[in-house]
Scaffold this motif. Structure first.
Motif, mmCIF file in Angstrom:
data_model
loop_
_atom_site.group_PDB
_atom_site.id
_atom_site.type_symbol
_atom_site.label_atom_id
_atom_site.label_comp_id
_atom_site.label_asym_id
_atom_site.label_seq_id
_atom_site.Cartn_x
_atom_site.Cartn_y
_atom_site.Cartn_z
ATOM 1 N N GLU A 53 0.880 -1.172 0.000
ATOM 2 C CA GLU A 53 0.000 0.000 0.000
ATOM 3 C C GLU A 53 0.916 1.221 0.000
ATOM 4 O O GLU A 53 1.608 1.498 0.983
ATOM 5 C CB GLU A 53 -0.896 -0.008 1.243
ATOM 6 N N GLY A 55 2.102 5.158 -0.028
ATOM 7 C CA GLY A 55 1.649 6.405 0.586
ATOM 8 C C GLY A 55 1.969 6.456 2.062
ATOM 9 O O GLY A 55 2.621 5.577 2.617
ATOM 10 N N GLY A 56 1.513 7.524 2.708
ATOM 11 C CA GLY A 56 1.736 7.702 4.137
ATOM 12 C C GLY A 56 1.533 9.139 4.554
ATOM 13 O O GLY A 56 1.201 10.006 3.740
ATOM 14 N N ARG A 72 5.336 6.487 4.802
ATOM 15 C CA ARG A 72 5.203 6.206 6.232
ATOM 16 C C ARG A 72 6.565 6.412 6.892
ATOM 17 O O ARG A 72 7.582 6.383 6.209
ATOM 18 C CB ARG A 72 4.757 4.753 6.438
ATOM 19 N N ASP A 76 8.597 0.431 4.391
ATOM 20 C CA ASP A 76 7.645 -0.575 3.942
ATOM 21 C C ASP A 76 8.323 -1.938 3.877
ATOM 22 O O ASP A 76 7.698 -2.967 4.139
ATOM 23 C CB ASP A 76 7.085 -0.213 2.560
ATOM 24 N N THR A 100 3.566 7.122 -8.004
ATOM 25 C CA THR A 100 4.363 6.646 -6.871
ATOM 26 C C THR A 100 5.739 7.303 -6.822
ATOM 27 O O THR A 100 6.238 7.813 -7.823
ATOM 28 C CB THR A 100 4.556 5.114 -6.929
ATOM 29 N N GLY A 140 6.037 5.395 -1.683
ATOM 30 C CA GLY A 140 5.126 6.487 -1.363
ATOM 31 C C GLY A 140 4.315 6.936 -2.560
ATOM 32 O O GLY A 140 4.400 6.353 -3.639
ATOM 33 N N THR A 141 3.550 7.975 -2.333
ATOM 34 C CA THR A 141 2.770 8.580 -3.406
ATOM 35 C C THR A 141 3.130 10.060 -3.484
ATOM 36 O O THR A 141 3.483 10.680 -2.485
ATOM 37 C CB THR A 141 1.256 8.427 -3.172
ATOM 38 N N ARG A 145 -2.369 10.582 -1.388
ATOM 39 C CA ARG A 145 -3.480 9.639 -1.335
ATOM 40 C C ARG A 145 -2.921 8.223 -1.488
ATOM 41 O O ARG A 145 -2.195 7.948 -2.434
ATOM 42 C CB ARG A 145 -4.453 9.945 -2.467
ATOM 43 N N PRO A 146 -3.246 7.292 -0.578
ATOM 44 C CA PRO A 146 -2.711 5.934 -0.686
ATOM 45 C C PRO A 146 -3.294 5.181 -1.883
ATOM 46 O O PRO A 146 -4.390 5.488 -2.352
ATOM 47 C CB PRO A 146 -3.118 5.268 0.625
ATOM 48 N N CYS A 147 -2.545 4.205 -2.357
ATOM 49 C CA CYS A 147 -3.017 3.349 -3.444
ATOM 50 C C CYS A 147 -2.283 2.016 -3.386
ATOM 51 O O CYS A 147 -1.212 1.907 -2.788
ATOM 52 C CB CYS A 147 -2.818 4.012 -4.805
ATOM 53 N N ARG A 148 -2.860 1.017 -4.013
ATOM 54 C CA ARG A 148 -2.217 -0.293 -4.102
ATOM 55 C C ARG A 148 -1.124 -0.237 -5.157
ATOM 56 O O ARG A 148 -1.325 0.328 -6.235
ATOM 57 C CB ARG A 148 -3.226 -1.372 -4.447
#
Length: 156
Positions: A53, A55-56, A72, A76, A100, A140-141, A145-148
């Protein structure tokens, strides 16, 4: 004058009192990673793909590690790579439907960042003469906004 100094001192002491929040956090390679993996250079001769996942809450531009985007605080992934001497290159990339970014800390403590060096909005890092040791990786993004996503590691 004293009224201005006291609030400033309190603001500086706040993180020391345990009040540090996500906005002040930065990538911490010593934190427990979400996932730990061990591999050899030969294992990565065929691409290894890991779901993540992206992002963060951590805004990279405030952390002094280079680049922009959101990750984050803990990595990860922490990859313990061995027998890398026979390989000229370690290639790391993230693929997703969102924009990303990649942040990597190599075994020598150097930071590497990428946004969009791959196809489209794909983040991609290529490290020459990869060393044995621990590689902390954040996916990250750019927008927060988080994404798979999928993280891919491969040796050449």
């Amino acid at each position: 004058m004293m009224r201005r100094v006291i609030p400033c001192l309190l603001a500086l002491a706040w993180p020391l009192a345990g009040g540090i929040g996500p906005a002040l956090a930065c990538p911490d390679p010593r934190a427990v990673p979400a996932r730990w993996e061990a591999a050899t250079g030969r294992d990565l001769w065929s691409p290894a793909v890991f779901p993540v996942e992206a992002g963060g809450d951590t805004l990279l531009s405030r952390c002094g590690v280079g680049g922009r985007g959101h990750v984050r605080s803990p990595p990860d992934f922490l990859f313990d790579l061995s027998r890398m001497g026979r390989y000229d290159r370690l290639h790391v990339r993230s693929n997703a439907d969102c924009d990303t970014v990649l942040l990597l800390r190599d075994p020598a403590g150097r930071w590497h960042f990428d946004d969009d060096s791959g196809t489209g909005r794909t983040a991609s890092l290529s490290l020459a003469d990869p060393a044995d040791g621990a590689y902390a990786i954040w996916v990250g993004t750019y927008r927060g906004r988080p994404c798979r996503a999928r993280l891919t590691l491969e040796t050449f």
